[in-house]
Design a protein around this motif. Structure first.
Motif, PDB file in Angstrom:
ATOM      1  N   TRP A 221       3.632  -4.045 102.294  1.00 46.80           N
ATOM      2  CA  TRP A 221       2.364  -4.669 102.690  1.00 46.80           C
ATOM      3  C   TRP A 221       2.000  -5.790 101.729  1.00 46.80           C
ATOM      4  O   TRP A 221       1.382  -6.782 102.119  1.00 46.80           O
ATOM      5  CB  TRP A 221       1.265  -3.605 102.720  1.00 46.80           C
TER       6      TRP A 221
ATOM      7  N   ASP B 224       3.109  -8.973 103.110  1.00 49.25           N
ATOM      8  CA  ASP B 224       2.572  -9.297 104.427  1.00 49.25           C
ATOM      9  C   ASP B 224       1.186  -8.658 104.550  1.00 49.25           C
ATOM     10  O   ASP B 224       0.960  -7.761 105.361  1.00 49.25           O
ATOM     11  CB  ASP B 224       3.510  -8.757 105.515  1.00 49.25           C
ATOM     12  N   PRO B 225       0.231  -9.118 103.705  1.00 50.06           N
ATOM     13  CA  PRO B 225      -1.063  -8.442 103.609  1.00 50.06           C
ATOM     14  C   PRO B 225      -2.046  -8.712 104.742  1.00 50.06           C
ATOM     15  O   PRO B 225      -3.083  -8.086 104.813  1.00 50.06           O
ATOM     16  CB  PRO B 225      -1.621  -8.953 102.284  1.00 50.06           C
TER      17      PRO B 225
END
Length: 44
Positions: free
Chosen positions: A9, A12-13
């Motif tokens: 994550w 790719d937040p």
């Protein structure tokens, strides 16, 4: 770390958030190298 979804994550937040530098693969490689060399932790 190299394949964990929650760790991934960070790269790719989602909208409005900045991803962490580097790649998840590179993190996995660094951690593997650390483990393979004894996983020493410096003391304060």
């Amino acid at each position: 770390m190299a394949e964990d979804v929650l760790v991934g994550w960070g790269w790719d937040p989602g909208p409005g958030l900045e991803p962490v530098p580097g790649t998840q693969r590179a993190l996995g490689e660094l951690i593997r190298a650390w483990i393979d060399t004894g996983a020493a932790c410096p003391s304060p």
